[in-house]
Write an enzyme that holds these catalytic residues in place. Sequence first.
Site, PDB file in Angstrom:
ATOM      1  N   CYS A  93     -13.267  -9.794  -9.532  1.00 29.39           N
ATOM      2  CA  CYS A  93     -13.625 -10.830  -8.559  1.00 29.39           C
ATOM      3  C   CYS A  93     -15.045 -11.331  -8.822  1.00 29.39           C
ATOM      4  CB  CYS A  93     -13.524 -10.272  -7.144  1.00 29.39           C
ATOM      5  SG  CYS A  93     -13.971 -11.507  -5.919  1.00 29.39           S
ATOM      6  N   ASN A 204      -2.197 -11.476 -16.956  1.00 32.43           N
ATOM      7  CA  ASN A 204      -2.281 -12.320 -15.755  1.00 32.43           C
ATOM      8  C   ASN A 204      -3.086 -13.579 -16.057  1.00 32.43           C
ATOM      9  OD1 ASN A 204      -4.569 -12.498 -13.138  1.00 32.43           O
ATOM     10  ND2 ASN A 204      -2.427 -12.966 -12.763  1.00 32.43           N
TER      11      ASN A 204
END
Length: 318
Positions: A93, A204
């Site tokens: 993040c 991903n």
Amino acid sequence: MDSHKICVAPMMQYTDMHDRFFLRLISKNIFLYTEMISTGSIIFGNCLHQFSFNNEEHPVAVQLGGSNPNHLGECSKIAEDYGYDEINLNVGCPSERVQKGKFGASLMLEPDLVSECVLKMRTNVDIPITVKCRLGVDDNDDYSFLENFIKIVSSAGVETFIIHARNALLKGLSPRQNRTIPPLKYDYVYKLKNDFNSLNIIINGGINNLDEAKNHLNHVDGVMIGRASYDNPFMLNEVDSLFFNDHSEKKDKILILNEYLDYVEYMEGNGHDLSRMLKHLFGLSRGNKNAKLFRKKVHQMMLNGNIKNSRGDLINLL
Ligand SMILES: Cc1cc2nc3c(=O)[nH]c(=O)nc-3n(C[C@H](O)[C@H](O)[C@H](O)COP(=O)(O)O)c2cc1C
């Protein structure tokens, strides 16, 4: 390892317990992740309720955000006691808030600290500890940076890595821009699987449909889909037959809608917020001719709170 063939990405404000229940109605085999839960909010914020989940969600992992080994160890133990199947550490993040807390993507610069965190987590629990990371941060964009990170962290016992296949830029880009602007480099992730064959590597980033997922599975162990599965959750309806050899009868959208509305009614009775539960339905009408009217109706239901009287109308719009 088949369990992670198709995973749904952790997404703050999206993959809450209601969304995960909804997705589980669509596929029995997708692997689910919670939104990131910071260790600070658990240890200092009295926010234990964030760990709640429905029994139906399994297999489901909790994602933790933090960088203090003792706090991560403590939260891991709580998560295991809650019954989660896996604990995932967020090392991807890029938000400023997370950077201030010195965790998330900036931890890619500190693989030794990540190892220390993982070792502490592993000492406290028996369930697997996995890591979700980027390719690198800022200017560290060559393969050797990623390779070094994976080498160090895997030697602390992490066997499964989920790689968002782009760098994180810690200064100057919002989290949203950090999900689109840095280029995708799937070849780095494929090479990682080649170089660390015994690790489970889940890819991903920017995967839009199950055809793309199938192609990736020629190179890696699993695929994680985020935004595309939220915008069009019904695409996951084919997962069980295509990837898990499960050819039992598939549910159609109406059955899924009815089952989810039963759940919503029940949970509303237990004090859960109606809007938060209903918003996950917006994507179900994707591709239908009345999609816009369907979304409008869901919106009305969020405002007037009347599921019983609106259920029939909503079904007719699907
Ligand atoms: C609204 C939103 C919230 C997100 N929250 C998280 C999070 O809590 N933890 C995390 O690891 N990634 C988070 N992500 C990143 C996704 O897990 C995923 O890595 C990213 O969206 C790329 O995958 P995609 O292109 O399939 O969406 C978030 C993404 C979005 C769109």
